[in-house]
Design a protein around this motif. Sequence first.
Motif, PDB file in Angstrom:
ATOM      1  N   ILE A 152       0.838  -1.204   0.000  1.00 53.29           N
ATOM      2  CA  ILE A 152       0.000   0.000   0.000  1.00 53.29           C
ATOM      3  C   ILE A 152       0.871   1.253   0.000  1.00 53.29           C
ATOM      4  CG2 ILE A 152      -1.623   1.349   1.385  1.00 53.29           C
ATOM      5  CD1 ILE A 152      -2.879  -1.272   2.272  1.00 53.29           C
ATOM      6  N   ALA A 156       0.295   2.216  -3.763  1.00 53.30           N
ATOM      7  CA  ALA A 156      -0.944   2.989  -3.633  1.00 53.30           C
ATOM      8  C   ALA A 156      -0.649   4.419  -3.196  1.00 53.30           C
ATOM      9  CB  ALA A 156      -1.892   2.309  -2.652  1.00 53.30           C
ATOM     10  N   PHE A 162      -2.369   1.773  -7.759  1.00 54.84           N
ATOM     11  CA  PHE A 162      -3.482   0.921  -7.346  1.00 54.84           C
ATOM     12  C   PHE A 162      -4.226   1.576  -6.192  1.00 54.84           C
ATOM     13  CE2 PHE A 162      -0.256  -1.926  -9.114  1.00 54.84           C
ATOM     14  CZ  PHE A 162      -1.005  -2.671 -10.016  1.00 54.84           C
ATOM     15  N   PRO A 163      -5.486   1.218  -5.996  1.00 58.87           N
ATOM     16  CA  PRO A 163      -6.218   1.749  -4.833  1.00 58.87           C
ATOM     17  C   PRO A 163      -5.650   1.189  -3.534  1.00 58.87           C
ATOM     18  CG  PRO A 163      -7.536   0.099  -5.979  1.00 58.87           C
ATOM     19  CD  PRO A 163      -6.343   0.360  -6.849  1.00 58.87           C
ATOM     20  N   ALA A 164      -5.724   1.980  -2.474  1.00 61.43           N
ATOM     21  CA  ALA A 164      -5.182   1.558  -1.182  1.00 61.43           C
ATOM     22  C   ALA A 164      -6.081   0.563  -0.479  1.00 61.43           C
ATOM     23  CB  ALA A 164      -4.963   2.775  -0.289  1.00 61.43           C
TER      24      ALA A 164
END
Length: 316
Positions: A152, A156, A162-164
């Motif tokens: 993350i 992220a 990418f989404p967290a």
Amino acid sequence: MTGLVARRFAGLILTLVVVSVFIFMVMDLLPGDPASIMLGTSASPDTLAALQRELGLDRPLPLRYVEWLGGVLQGDLGISYTYGVPVAGLIGERLAVTLPLASMAILMSLVIAIPLGVQAARNHHRSVDLAVSLFSYAGIAVPSFWFGLLLIMLFATGLGWFPAGGFPGWSDGYATAFRALLLPALALALPQAAVLTRVTRSAILDVLAEDYIRTARAKGLSERAAVWRHALPASLVPIVTVLGLQFTFLVAGAVLVENVFNLPGLGRLAFQSLSQRDVIVMQDVVLFFAALVIIVNFLVDILYLVIDPRMRVASR
């Protein structure tokens, strides 16, 4: 072959019945009354007794077990005390996240572990073998949730690729949904790949030490052919065993990673139902996990008979 499968299937049914009895009894022994939790401490005794009758908690334990098991066999898992909706729908919604997540993690684990295990076996006691061993030790030592936090922070928060966390749902498109599952799947896959790499390496080394492999080498068989065409297929039994265990673990034990990435998976549902004392959800989810383990082990046993004909002879 048919007789062996029939005997294994009969054992599966018997095991499921025994496990269901054990789960129901353990859930009944848990402290706290679901009716009291739902109404709170200020509820009057009459109101509490009325809710217990409505939930069926006043009936004898054997009768409640028979009613619960009969509902399960008909696909009726009851109504959640907390959410007020059918438990079957809750489990189905959460499985739509957990099963793809576990499948992606297993696929990543295979893609990472098999080539690494093969290369480590081919280069036994060399630098490649040492590097793969270090990767395996590190992967086994690093917890999935901690690795997920690192992913993350890097992909992220840092890079924004990418989404967290969170899951948009499959209605937003497969690409968006799989993108949300990629980081948690990778976090789950690394420790499993580390274990599978060690198993693959050890299994291939054992086969390469067999007399028929040495004879084939003496007749001019290349090292690549010895490993990929002979050693790897002969090593599938321990590899398939570990894969079966890993898949059930990923479905049932991904609760920490699901919480890190805020995923509405089945493991998180089990954790929430435990904290909310939602007994009907807990026992249905635990029964599903137990049934999954038993069924996967049954399928692995059948796969043994397909992979290795010697086991069909030994099982007669």
